[in-house]
Design a protein around this motif. Structure first.
Motif, short mmCIF file in Angstrom:
data_model
loop_
_atom_site.label_atom_id
_atom_site.label_comp_id
_atom_site.label_asym_id
_atom_site.label_seq_id
_atom_site.Cartn_x
_atom_site.Cartn_y
_atom_site.Cartn_z
N HIS A 84 -16.92 -46.75 16.46
CA HIS A 84 -16.22 -47.12 17.69
C HIS A 84 -15.56 -48.48 17.50
O HIS A 84 -14.37 -48.66 17.77
CB HIS A 84 -17.21 -47.14 18.86
CG HIS A 84 -16.65 -47.79 20.09
ND1 HIS A 84 -16.82 -49.14 20.35
CD2 HIS A 84 -15.89 -47.31 21.09
CE1 HIS A 84 -16.19 -49.43 21.47
NE2 HIS A 84 -15.62 -48.35 21.95
N ASP A 85 -16.34 -49.44 17.01
CA ASP A 85 -15.82 -50.81 16.84
C ASP A 85 -14.69 -50.83 15.81
O ASP A 85 -13.65 -51.46 16.03
CB ASP A 85 -16.93 -51.77 16.41
CG ASP A 85 -18.00 -51.89 17.50
OD1 ASP A 85 -17.73 -51.46 18.64
OD2 ASP A 85 -19.09 -52.41 17.21
N LYS A 90 -11.55 -49.11 17.25
CA LYS A 90 -10.98 -49.92 18.33
C LYS A 90 -10.20 -51.10 17.74
O LYS A 90 -9.06 -51.37 18.14
CB LYS A 90 -12.11 -50.41 19.24
CG LYS A 90 -11.58 -50.86 20.56
CD LYS A 90 -12.66 -51.10 21.55
CE LYS A 90 -11.97 -51.64 22.79
NZ LYS A 90 -12.88 -52.02 23.80
N THR A 91 -10.82 -51.76 16.76
CA THR A 91 -10.16 -52.90 16.11
C THR A 91 -8.86 -52.45 15.45
O THR A 91 -7.91 -53.21 15.36
CB THR A 91 -11.10 -53.48 15.01
OG1 THR A 91 -12.38 -53.67 15.60
CG2 THR A 91 -10.59 -54.78 14.45
N TYR A 147 -7.01 -47.90 17.93
CA TYR A 147 -7.16 -46.57 18.55
C TYR A 147 -7.72 -46.71 19.96
O TYR A 147 -8.48 -47.62 20.26
CB TYR A 147 -8.11 -45.70 17.73
CG TYR A 147 -7.57 -45.26 16.38
CD1 TYR A 147 -6.77 -44.13 16.27
CD2 TYR A 147 -7.88 -45.97 15.22
CE1 TYR A 147 -6.29 -43.72 15.04
CE2 TYR A 147 -7.40 -45.55 13.98
CZ TYR A 147 -6.60 -44.43 13.90
OH TYR A 147 -6.14 -44.01 12.67
N LYS A 148 -7.33 -45.76 20.83
CA LYS A 148 -7.87 -45.70 22.19
C LYS A 148 -9.15 -44.87 22.08
O LYS A 148 -9.09 -43.66 21.77
CB LYS A 148 -6.84 -44.96 23.03
CG LYS A 148 -6.82 -45.28 24.49
CD LYS A 148 -5.57 -44.69 25.10
CE LYS A 148 -5.77 -44.37 26.54
NZ LYS A 148 -4.64 -43.65 27.13
N ILE A 149 -10.30 -45.51 22.27
CA ILE A 149 -11.53 -44.83 21.87
C ILE A 149 -12.64 -44.94 22.93
O ILE A 149 -12.77 -45.96 23.59
CB ILE A 149 -11.96 -45.38 20.50
CG1 ILE A 149 -13.15 -44.67 19.94
CG2 ILE A 149 -12.20 -46.85 20.47
CD1 ILE A 149 -12.85 -44.16 18.58
N TYR A 208 -7.62 -40.32 24.83
CA TYR A 208 -8.69 -41.01 24.09
C TYR A 208 -9.20 -40.18 22.92
O TYR A 208 -9.20 -38.95 22.97
CB TYR A 208 -9.90 -41.27 25.00
CG TYR A 208 -9.75 -42.49 25.86
CD1 TYR A 208 -10.27 -43.72 25.45
CD2 TYR A 208 -9.10 -42.42 27.09
CE1 TYR A 208 -10.14 -44.85 26.24
CE2 TYR A 208 -8.96 -43.55 27.89
CZ TYR A 208 -9.47 -44.76 27.46
OH TYR A 208 -9.32 -45.86 28.24
#
Ligand code: TMP
Length: 209
Positions: free
Chosen positions: A24-25, A28-29, A32-34, A90
């Motif tokens: 996820h991290d 996201k970095t 991406y829309k997560i 997402y």
């Protein structure tokens, strides 16, 4: 633009939950829309169903009741959370989904993979994951990992005998051969850094297709 539904599967102590949060991290970095979620649970009604299913004192729960409760939690979670997120574009990372029911209730509990698939089809109405990562770890090693993790609360299924967990593993092997395009095996016996990297590679390859 529609999002992507990615599910994480495996037996107890496979390490999928930790990697899911690291992914996820990472994603996201990288812009991406997560979103992340879990089964059974992820929303209030499904978390309540979760506590009924996993309560260690519910030793008399019938296998079919268990399968139906997982499917009910799945339905509510899907319509209330997963589908709206996918429609907003997402990437949804979900800790467990239908394959858990097929491996645990269908195969290990002996209810039948086809039978459990049928009640789940009623719940999901064809909404299957785009991609599934199966965390492959020897069931004995997985169980040792959770037993040494003092922070983890033991649930009713953790308390099953070794034989049950071996059957869960066999159930997943059957699913790998049944859904070879959707499910990718991740070697979860490696160091956490390598497991994470393998997951990143699989997901990035999926997006490049
Ligand atoms: P967790 O430990 O990964 O949070 O999952 C909760 C337990 O529920 C775990 O023992 C696997 C089990 N499970 C099933 O047996 N069938 C299902 O459909 C799901 C989603 C989980």
């Amino acid at each position: 633009m529609k999002g992507t539904f990615i599910t994480f599967e495996g037996g107890e102590g496979a390490g999928k939950t930790t990697v899911l949060h690291q992914l996820h991290d990472y994603l996201k970095t990288n812009g991406y829309k997560i979103a992340t979620t879990r089964e059974p649970g992820g929303i209030e009604i499904a978390e309540k169903i979760r506590s009924v299913i996993l309560d260690p004192s519910h030793t008399n729960m019938d296998g079919r009741t268990e399968a139906l409760l997982y499917a009910a939690a799945r339905r509510q979670h899907l319509v209330e959370k997963v589908i709206p997120l996918i429609e907003e574009g997402y990437i949804v990372l979900c800790d467990r989904f239908i394959d858990s029911s097929l491996a645990y209730q269908g195969y290990a509990r002996g209810l039948g993979i086809e039978e459990v698939y049928a009640i789940n089809q009623f719940a999901i109405t064809d909404f299957m994951p785009d991609l599934t990562l199966f965390f492959d770890v020897d069931p004995e090693i997985g169980l040792k990992r959770i037993q040494s993790n003092v922070e983890r609360e033991q649930n009713r299924l953790d308390l099953e005998k070794m034989n049950f967990h071996e059957n869960v593993y066999k159930g997943y092997q059957l699913l790998l051969s049944k859904f070879p395009n959707r499910i990718t095996k991740i070697n979860a016996n490696q160091s956490p850094v390598n497991v994470l990297q393998d997951c990143i590679d699989v997901i990035e390859r999926y997006f490049e297709q």
